[in-house]
Write a protein that holds these residues in place. Structure first.
Motif, mmCIF file in Angstrom:
data_model
loop_
_atom_site.group_PDB
_atom_site.id
_atom_site.type_symbol
_atom_site.label_atom_id
_atom_site.label_comp_id
_atom_site.label_asym_id
_atom_site.label_seq_id
_atom_site.Cartn_x
_atom_site.Cartn_y
_atom_site.Cartn_z
ATOM 1 N N THR A 284 0.947 -1.233 0.103
ATOM 2 C CA THR A 284 0.060 0.011 0.034
ATOM 3 C C THR A 284 0.871 1.227 -0.060
ATOM 4 N N THR A 285 2.171 1.407 0.426
ATOM 5 C CA THR A 285 3.142 2.294 0.511
ATOM 6 C C THR A 285 2.956 3.223 -0.548
ATOM 7 N N VAL A 318 -0.912 -1.800 -7.587
ATOM 8 C CA VAL A 318 -2.479 -1.321 -8.079
ATOM 9 C C VAL A 318 -3.349 -2.329 -7.417
ATOM 10 N N GLN A 319 -3.122 -3.356 -7.415
ATOM 11 C CA GLN A 319 -3.958 -4.432 -6.485
ATOM 12 C C GLN A 319 -4.054 -4.073 -5.092
ATOM 13 N N ASP A 323 -3.784 3.917 -7.742
ATOM 14 C CA ASP A 323 -4.272 4.477 -8.826
ATOM 15 C C ASP A 323 -3.515 3.942 -9.952
ATOM 16 N N PRO A 324 -3.936 3.185 -11.026
ATOM 17 C CA PRO A 324 -3.385 2.825 -12.143
ATOM 18 C C PRO A 324 -2.393 3.646 -13.009
ATOM 19 N N ALA A 330 4.933 6.001 -12.131
ATOM 20 C CA ALA A 330 6.029 5.375 -11.096
ATOM 21 C C ALA A 330 6.762 4.605 -11.621
ATOM 22 N N ILE A 331 6.732 4.130 -12.886
ATOM 23 C CA ILE A 331 7.905 3.212 -13.592
ATOM 24 C C ILE A 331 8.101 3.875 -15.034
#
Length: 383
Positions: A284-285, A318-319, A323-324, A330-331
């Motif tokens: 979740t971080t 995401v799981q 947010d997707p 983030a990548i």
């Protein structure tokens, strides 16, 4: 030239994807739009029904310095004889023929920020490189992008019987070295062109001048909340730029990190809690920090997690509620910003390097196939 036609473009800038063509010329993105004029000697790649992404970017790892199947003798990511080693340069340890690079590229990871590990209070400089090439000098996007420093368990574990057995010692050693570097820099500047007045050359202190001048940040390894705050405290004391790396307990201090407004690289999370400071790790971080407005990158810390699983790590975030679109950033664009190379990579925009990934579905799903990967406009997969 190449024209990728009819793909669903996820450019990492706009939240909603859009159907468009992408023109690639001279290794760069020349145009993005509908029905581009592609008359002449242009190769057409029909991406109808496929998804087009920027090449994925890793903000923090050790691929090529600690790679695939190399064992202890092949590892070159820590200096084990000196706890203060800012003069080390990651570029000098990278092995371009490490099979991990091909694995990364085939998975769509096209650019990585790599450098020394976390055994040293000061470990040396990171470099950003593409994941294809035979000579590291030709793979570089930008060298010397950050100075690695480390807090927490690693320095005091590695140097417990030599130099460092507490977090207080780690902080004191860093402060001492920064004070010495500041004094060295000031004496050097005061001497000007008078060589007789310059301080004796010191390669360690010389390496820290770009940090003191805020030309590059400290890249601070910090998992636990207390280490995160110590890193921020020292950066403020010396008026330094800083990025926070790992940030395992970041979900416990979301509001504080949002106020600090420094780049965060989260991970590696696809691991066991192998040491005490990882006991609170959570998928979740990254989502919680991104939702609070922080600039978040997701990292593998390769080879802790194999480099090719970077998109999977984003999918697991995401799981867990991220947010997707934030996970995609983030990548892609966020790690590019983190490493100071967003003018070259991290998004699909005209003028940027043609690092492009084409898939048959979301890269966050394990069932998705990576059909094509281009780096600098050249196919490294799928040609």
């Amino acid at each position: 030239m190449l024209c990728i036609k009819n793909g669903m473009v996820h450019d990492a800038i706009r939240k909603e994807p859009f159907k468009a063509d992408i023109l690639v010329e001279n290794g760069k993105i020349g145009a993005i739009g509908r029905d581009l004029d592609v008359s002449g000697d242009v190769r057409i790649l029909d991406a109808e029904g496929l998804f087009v992404y920027p090449g994925f970017v890793e903000a923090h790892g050790h691929i090529g310095l600690d790679g695939y199947g190399i064992g202890y003798e092949g590892r070159d990511y820590n200096e084990g004889n000196d706890i203060i080693s800012p003069q080390m340069r990651g570029i000098d340890g990278v092995k371009p023929f490490d099979p991990a690079f091909k694995m990364a590229a085939d998975a769509g990871v096209t650019c990585v920020c790599v450098g020394p590990g976390s055994a040293n209070v000061l470990g040396g400089t990171f470099t950003t490189i593409k994941t294809t090439g035979k000579r590291v000098d030709d793979m570089i996007v930008r060298d010397g992008v950050a100075m690695k420093c480390a807090f927490g368990e690693n320095p005091k574990r590695v140097y417990r019987d030599k130099k460092d057995s507490s977090r207080m010692t780690t902080a004191a050693l860093l402060r001492e070295t920064l004070f010495k570097a500041k004094e060295y820099m000031e004496k050097k500047e005061a001497a000007g062109e008078d060589l007789s007045k310059r301080p004796a050359f010191d390669i360690k202190l010389e390496a820290l001048i770009p940090v003191l001048k805020r030309e590059i940040p400290l890249k601070a390894h910090a998992h636990a909340t207390e280490d995160i705050f110590t890193a921020l405290r020292i950066a403020k004391e010396f008026d330094l730029k800083i990025t926070l790396e790992h940030v395992t307990e970041g979900h416990l201090i979301v509001e504080e990190l949002a106020k600090e407004n420094v780049p965060l690289a989260i991970g590696p999370s696809l691991t066991s809690a192998s040491k005490f400071e990882l006991r609170n790790k959570s998928w979740t971080t990254p989502g919680l920090l991104a939702a609070a407005g922080c600039q978040v990158s997701i990292i593998t810390d390769s080879s802790v997690i194999p480099q090719e699983y970077l998109p999977l790590c984003a999918g697991l975030a995401v799981q867990a509620g991220m947010d997707p679109f934030a996970a995609l950033q983030a990548i892609t664009i966020n790690p590019a910003k983190h490493a100071g190379i967003a003018d070259r990579v991290g998004s699909l925009e005209v003028g940027k390097d043609a690092d492009i990934v084409i898939t048959d579905g979301s890269p966050f799903e394990v069932s998705t196939k990576v059909n094509y990967v281009l780096i600098n406009g050249a196919f490294v997969k799928g040609d």
